[in-house]
Design a protein around this motif. Sequence first.
Motif, PDB file in Angstrom:
ATOM      1  N   ILE A   1       0.855  -1.192   0.000  1.00 25.80           N
ATOM      2  CA  ILE A   1       0.000   0.000   0.000  1.00 25.80           C
ATOM      3  C   ILE A   1       0.890   1.241   0.000  1.00 25.80           C
ATOM      4  O   ILE A   1       1.840   1.339   0.784  1.00 25.80           O
ATOM      5  CB  ILE A   1      -0.922   0.012   1.235  1.00 25.80           C
ATOM      6  CG1 ILE A   1      -1.830  -1.214   1.218  1.00 25.80           C
ATOM      7  CG2 ILE A   1      -1.745   1.279   1.284  1.00 25.80           C
ATOM      8  CD1 ILE A   1      -2.660  -1.372   2.465  1.00 25.80           C
ATOM      9  N   SER A   2       0.582   2.184  -0.864  1.00 26.80           N
ATOM     10  CA  SER A   2       1.371   3.412  -0.942  1.00 26.80           C
ATOM     11  C   SER A   2       1.127   4.273   0.296  1.00 26.80           C
ATOM     12  O   SER A   2       0.159   4.085   1.033  1.00 26.80           O
ATOM     13  CB  SER A   2       0.993   4.195  -2.199  1.00 26.80           C
ATOM     14  OG  SER A   2      -0.317   4.720  -2.057  1.00 26.80           O
ATOM     15  N   LEU A   3       2.022   5.217   0.488  1.00 29.76           N
ATOM     16  CA  LEU A   3       1.853   6.151   1.608  1.00 29.76           C
ATOM     17  C   LEU A   3       0.563   6.944   1.473  1.00 29.76           C
ATOM     18  O   LEU A   3      -0.144   7.166   2.462  1.00 29.76           O
ATOM     19  CB  LEU A   3       3.050   7.102   1.685  1.00 29.76           C
ATOM     20  CG  LEU A   3       4.358   6.498   2.177  1.00 29.76           C
ATOM     21  CD1 LEU A   3       5.488   7.513   2.058  1.00 29.76           C
ATOM     22  CD2 LEU A   3       4.222   6.021   3.600  1.00 29.76           C
TER      23      LEU A   3
ATOM     24  N   TYR B   1      -6.390   6.339   6.939  1.00 26.28           N
ATOM     25  CA  TYR B   1      -6.495   7.050   8.215  1.00 26.28           C
ATOM     26  C   TYR B   1      -7.546   8.156   8.132  1.00 26.28           C
ATOM     27  O   TYR B   1      -8.358   8.334   9.048  1.00 26.28           O
ATOM     28  CB  TYR B   1      -5.148   7.655   8.626  1.00 26.28           C
ATOM     29  CG  TYR B   1      -4.152   6.658   9.146  1.00 26.28           C
ATOM     30  CD1 TYR B   1      -4.464   5.814  10.191  1.00 26.28           C
ATOM     31  CD2 TYR B   1      -2.878   6.572   8.592  1.00 26.28           C
ATOM     32  CE1 TYR B   1      -3.540   4.900  10.680  1.00 26.28           C
ATOM     33  CE2 TYR B   1      -1.955   5.668   9.072  1.00 26.28           C
ATOM     34  CZ  TYR B   1      -2.292   4.832  10.112  1.00 26.28           C
ATOM     35  OH  TYR B   1      -1.382   3.925  10.601  1.00 26.28           O
ATOM     36  N   LEU B   2      -7.534   8.901   7.045  1.00 25.51           N
ATOM     37  CA  LEU B   2      -8.469  10.013   6.884  1.00 25.51           C
ATOM     38  C   LEU B   2      -9.909   9.536   6.711  1.00 25.51           C
ATOM     39  O   LEU B   2     -10.845  10.275   7.015  1.00 25.51           O
ATOM     40  CB  LEU B   2      -8.050  10.888   5.697  1.00 25.51           C
ATOM     41  CG  LEU B   2      -6.769  11.688   5.912  1.00 25.51           C
ATOM     42  CD1 LEU B   2      -6.279  12.277   4.602  1.00 25.51           C
ATOM     43  CD2 LEU B   2      -6.988  12.770   6.954  1.00 25.51           C
ATOM     44  N   ALA B   3     -10.092   8.321   6.246  1.00 26.22           N
ATOM     45  CA  ALA B   3     -11.440   7.780   6.105  1.00 26.22           C
ATOM     46  C   ALA B   3     -12.052   7.472   7.471  1.00 26.22           C
ATOM     47  O   ALA B   3     -13.272   7.489   7.637  1.00 26.22           O
ATOM     48  CB  ALA B   3     -11.418   6.516   5.257  1.00 26.22           C
TER      49      ALA B   3
ATOM     50  N   ALA C   1       5.574   7.803   8.978  1.00 24.24           N
ATOM     51  CA  ALA C   1       7.031   7.872   8.885  1.00 24.24           C
ATOM     52  C   ALA C   1       7.707   6.495   8.848  1.00 24.24           C
ATOM     53  O   ALA C   1       8.651   6.294   8.069  1.00 24.24           O
ATOM     54  CB  ALA C   1       7.605   8.722  10.009  1.00 24.24           C
ATOM     55  N   PRO C   2       7.270   5.516   9.635  1.00 24.16           N
ATOM     56  CA  PRO C   2       7.921   4.204   9.570  1.00 24.16           C
ATOM     57  C   PRO C   2       7.752   3.494   8.223  1.00 24.16           C
ATOM     58  O   PRO C   2       8.517   2.583   7.902  1.00 24.16           O
ATOM     59  CB  PRO C   2       7.227   3.390  10.675  1.00 24.16           C
ATOM     60  CG  PRO C   2       6.602   4.380  11.573  1.00 24.16           C
ATOM     61  CD  PRO C   2       6.300   5.573  10.731  1.00 24.16           C
ATOM     62  N   HIS C   3       6.786   3.913   7.426  1.00 17.33           N
ATOM     63  CA  HIS C   3       6.514   3.256   6.146  1.00 17.33           C
ATOM     64  C   HIS C   3       7.178   3.963   4.960  1.00 17.33           C
ATOM     65  O   HIS C   3       7.076   3.483   3.833  1.00 17.33           O
ATOM     66  CB  HIS C   3       4.999   3.187   5.911  1.00 17.33           C
ATOM     67  CG  HIS C   3       4.266   2.475   7.004  1.00 17.33           C
ATOM     68  ND1 HIS C   3       4.303   1.114   7.157  1.00 17.33           N
ATOM     69  CD2 HIS C   3       3.510   2.949   8.023  1.00 17.33           C
ATOM     70  CE1 HIS C   3       3.581   0.773   8.212  1.00 17.33           C
ATOM     71  NE2 HIS C   3       3.091   1.869   8.765  1.00 17.33           N
TER      72      HIS C   3
ATOM     73  N   GLY D   1      11.601  11.993   1.457  1.00 17.38           N
ATOM     74  CA  GLY D   1      10.842  13.022   0.748  1.00 17.38           C
ATOM     75  C   GLY D   1       9.533  12.520   0.166  1.00 17.38           C
ATOM     76  O   GLY D   1       8.683  13.321  -0.230  1.00 17.38           O
ATOM     77  N   GLU D   2       9.364  11.211   0.103  1.00 21.92           N
ATOM     78  CA  GLU D   2       8.153  10.633  -0.477  1.00 21.92           C
ATOM     79  C   GLU D   2       6.923  10.975   0.382  1.00 21.92           C
ATOM     80  O   GLU D   2       5.853  11.292  -0.147  1.00 21.92           O
ATOM     81  CB  GLU D   2       8.324   9.117  -0.585  1.00 21.92           C
ATOM     82  CG  GLU D   2       7.144   8.381  -1.160  1.00 21.92           C
ATOM     83  CD  GLU D   2       7.357   6.869  -1.159  1.00 21.92           C
ATOM     84  OE1 GLU D   2       6.714   6.214  -1.978  1.00 21.92           O
ATOM     85  OE2 GLU D   2       8.139   6.367  -0.328  1.00 21.92           O
TER      86      GLU D   2
END
Length: 162
Positions: free
Chosen positions: A6-8, A15-17, A31-33, A38-39
Amino acid sequence: MSFEKISLKGRALRYLAMREHSRAELERKLAPHEEVPGELAQALDDLQVRGFIDEQRVIESLLYRRASRLGAGRLRQELQAKGLQGEAVQQALAGLRDTELARARAVWGKRFEHLPTEASERARQTRFLMARGFSSEVVRQVLSGRGAEEDESMCSDEPDLD
């Protein structure tokens, strides 16, 4: 069968859902993912530009969910924990100052039936209200019982027949 990672941005949208998140919250959770430096910042910038991340909505959401049970001090603390500060937070909390005493009375009334008569009970009720972020002045007014009769008479639906 292999599943793609899963992309960032996808994680952030998940989370926003669930609820509104501030940018700082998402940075901390994602951050851990992050694999490429910079991504994460780029993904969050894109979501912010598209309106998925909105600090004002985070403030309004938290106040809607928690203001009826907490005082301004505790609400400020929770907003700061979400990485929110500044003028928007100050304005939102200033709007709650007018209802602080009424909210404290309501919270107190759900937990306690009578005003304290002993010092130990007064201390217990004081700690209860202070832990919920109400100011010492508001706590003092609630526990003194002053003004409670006026509030009840103003809220009464029955007309005065005197």
